[in-house]
Design a protein around this motif. Structure first.
Motif, mmCIF file in Angstrom:
data_model
loop_
_atom_site.group_PDB
_atom_site.id
_atom_site.type_symbol
_atom_site.label_atom_id
_atom_site.label_comp_id
_atom_site.label_asym_id
_atom_site.label_seq_id
_atom_site.Cartn_x
_atom_site.Cartn_y
_atom_site.Cartn_z
ATOM 1 N N PRO A 1 0.833 -1.211 0.000
ATOM 2 C CA PRO A 1 0.000 0.000 0.000
ATOM 3 C C PRO A 1 0.864 1.255 0.000
ATOM 4 N N ARG A 2 0.366 2.284 -0.643
ATOM 5 C CA ARG A 2 1.105 3.543 -0.734
ATOM 6 C C ARG A 2 0.402 4.578 0.137
ATOM 7 N N GLY A 3 0.943 4.773 1.326
ATOM 8 C CA GLY A 3 0.297 5.643 2.292
ATOM 9 C C GLY A 3 0.925 7.018 2.366
ATOM 10 N N ARG A 4 0.936 7.579 3.568
ATOM 11 C CA ARG A 4 1.457 8.915 3.794
ATOM 12 C C ARG A 4 2.982 8.901 3.708
ATOM 13 N N ILE A 5 3.533 9.855 2.985
ATOM 14 C CA ILE A 5 4.982 9.914 2.805
ATOM 15 C C ILE A 5 5.456 11.357 2.921
ATOM 16 N N GLU A 6 6.547 11.543 3.612
ATOM 17 C CA GLU A 6 7.147 12.867 3.753
ATOM 18 C C GLU A 6 8.385 12.948 2.869
ATOM 19 N N VAL A 7 8.491 14.002 2.074
ATOM 20 C CA VAL A 7 9.622 14.205 1.174
ATOM 21 C C VAL A 7 10.574 15.219 1.804
ATOM 22 N N ALA B 1 12.858 13.566 -12.092
ATOM 23 C CA ALA B 1 11.827 12.899 -11.296
ATOM 24 C C ALA B 1 10.892 12.083 -12.176
ATOM 25 N N SER B 2 10.529 12.622 -13.328
ATOM 26 C CA SER B 2 9.645 11.906 -14.238
ATOM 27 C C SER B 2 10.275 10.598 -14.692
ATOM 28 N N ALA B 3 11.548 10.642 -15.047
ATOM 29 C CA ALA B 3 12.243 9.432 -15.490
ATOM 30 C C ALA B 3 12.464 8.461 -14.339
ATOM 31 N N LEU B 4 12.800 9.002 -13.179
ATOM 32 C CA LEU B 4 13.118 8.158 -12.029
ATOM 33 C C LEU B 4 11.929 7.305 -11.590
ATOM 34 N N PHE B 5 10.730 7.885 -11.648
ATOM 35 C CA PHE B 5 9.547 7.176 -11.160
ATOM 36 C C PHE B 5 8.696 6.574 -12.282
ATOM 37 N N ALA B 6 9.161 6.653 -13.527
ATOM 38 C CA ALA B 6 8.432 6.037 -14.634
ATOM 39 C C ALA B 6 8.396 4.523 -14.444
ATOM 40 N N GLY B 7 7.203 3.929 -14.505
ATOM 41 C CA GLY B 7 7.086 2.486 -14.326
ATOM 42 C C GLY B 7 7.442 2.022 -12.933
ATOM 43 N N GLN C 1 14.634 22.912 -3.270
ATOM 44 C CA GLN C 1 13.172 22.921 -3.340
ATOM 45 C C GLN C 1 12.610 22.408 -4.671
ATOM 46 N N PRO C 2 13.200 22.786 -5.825
ATOM 47 C CA PRO C 2 12.650 22.248 -7.078
ATOM 48 C C PRO C 2 12.699 20.724 -7.135
ATOM 49 N N TYR C 3 13.724 20.114 -6.569
ATOM 50 C CA TYR C 3 13.839 18.656 -6.569
ATOM 51 C C TYR C 3 12.811 18.032 -5.623
ATOM 52 N N LEU C 4 12.643 18.642 -4.457
ATOM 53 C CA LEU C 4 11.640 18.148 -3.506
ATOM 54 C C LEU C 4 10.238 18.251 -4.106
ATOM 55 N N ASP C 5 9.964 19.371 -4.772
ATOM 56 C CA ASP C 5 8.645 19.568 -5.385
ATOM 57 C C ASP C 5 8.395 18.540 -6.491
ATOM 58 N N ALA C 6 9.417 18.301 -7.320
ATOM 59 C CA ALA C 6 9.261 17.359 -8.424
ATOM 60 C C ALA C 6 9.017 15.941 -7.918
ATOM 61 N N VAL C 7 9.753 15.535 -6.885
ATOM 62 C CA VAL C 7 9.574 14.201 -6.299
ATOM 63 C C VAL C 7 8.192 14.092 -5.666
ATOM 64 N N THR C 8 7.765 15.136 -4.975
ATOM 65 C CA THR C 8 6.445 15.147 -4.345
ATOM 66 C C THR C 8 5.335 14.950 -5.376
ATOM 67 N N ARG C 9 5.431 15.659 -6.502
ATOM 68 C CA ARG C 9 4.417 15.532 -7.555
ATOM 69 C C ARG C 9 4.374 14.111 -8.113
ATOM 70 N N GLU C 10 5.534 13.532 -8.335
ATOM 71 C CA GLU C 10 5.573 12.182 -8.906
ATOM 72 C C GLU C 10 5.004 11.161 -7.918
ATOM 73 N N LEU C 11 5.344 11.278 -6.654
ATOM 74 C CA LEU C 11 4.836 10.337 -5.656
ATOM 75 C C LEU C 11 3.313 10.458 -5.525
ATOM 76 N N ALA C 12 2.820 11.683 -5.571
ATOM 77 C CA ALA C 12 1.368 11.890 -5.492
ATOM 78 C C ALA C 12 0.673 11.232 -6.682
ATOM 79 N N SER C 13 1.271 11.317 -7.850
ATOM 80 C CA SER C 13 0.667 10.720 -9.045
ATOM 81 C C SER C 13 0.675 9.194 -8.973
ATOM 82 N N LEU C 14 1.546 8.639 -8.123
ATOM 83 C CA LEU C 14 1.638 7.184 -7.961
ATOM 84 C C LEU C 14 0.708 6.654 -6.874
ATOM 85 N N GLY C 15 -0.013 7.553 -6.210
ATOM 86 C CA GLY C 15 -0.953 7.128 -5.187
ATOM 87 C C GLY C 15 -0.494 7.334 -3.764
#
Length: 201
Positions: A44-50, A183-189, A64-78
């Motif tokens: 399960p993908r629950g609460r996560i702090e970046v 971030a997009s490439a890192l979390f793709a798939g 901050q730009p890296y933290l924001d990008a990772v946060t967006r990708e994780l949110a899109s993954l559930g």
């Protein structure tokens, strides 16, 4: 045990190609390597702090730009990004370094193989680069590494590294754009095949 991410022959050829067309904007493919726990895909993908990784030399607004990008990708993954109170934590590192003609990089960022022994190393903060002079465009390799841990046990559940090279006149050279690309490439798939290195155009 550490994984080797860069293929020397390929990176040297890329560097030579960049040198030959130094005045034209260029951003290469993103090279990605990931490691994950065997059952992470079904977990399960629950609460996560970046957060910025402990000991990371680059901090504050530069990260901050890296933290924001990772946060967006994780949110899109559930995942549900939170500020405190998470069941998991994503620790982020980032760095930039001059890409030399022989394919070497002044500030490597490496990622270890799973478990509590997984470590990163970065020597230069975000935004650092060397001006090659002679009217040529500076070419910089930008890297980001992320480690996801269980908040209570500190067990490493997933970790990955992404990097790409770009000339300073390319749109992807800008920090916000570079962070999004990585971030997009890192979390793709996600979570990806553990131990596999791929290139994302």
């Amino acid at each position: 045990m550490f994984a080797t991410f860069r293929r020397p022959a390929l990176i040297a050829l890329s560097a030579l190609a960049l040198s030959a067309c130094a005045t034209a904007p260029y951003a290469g493919p993103t090279e990605v390597t990931r490691f994950s726990a065997p059952d992470l895909a079904e977990a399960p993908r629950g609460r996560i702090e970046v957060v910025v990784a402990p000991g990371e030399e680059t901090s504050g607004l530069a990260m901050q730009p890296y933290l924001d990008a990772v946060t967006r990708e994780l949110a899109s993954l559930g995942y549900a990004p939170v500020s405190g109170g998470g069941t998991q934590v994503a620790e982020v590192r980032a760095g930039r370094g001059e890409l030399l003609a022989d394919g070497s990089r002044r500030s490597p960022v490496s990622v270890g193989v799973g478990g509590s022994t997984g470590t990163y190393g970065s020597g230069v903060g975000v935004g650092i680069g060397i001006n090659l002079g002679g009217g040529e465009r500076r070419t910089v390799d930008t890297s980001m590494a992320v480690m996801i841990r269980d908040m209570d046990t500190r067990e490493v559940l997933w970790e990955g590294r992404a990097s790409f090279a770009a000339t300073e006149n390319a749109d992807e050279f800008e920090v916000a754009n570079a962070a999004d690309k990585l971030a997009s490439a890192l979390f793709a798939g996600f979570p990806g095949n553990s131990g596999e290195t791929i290139e994302v155009e």
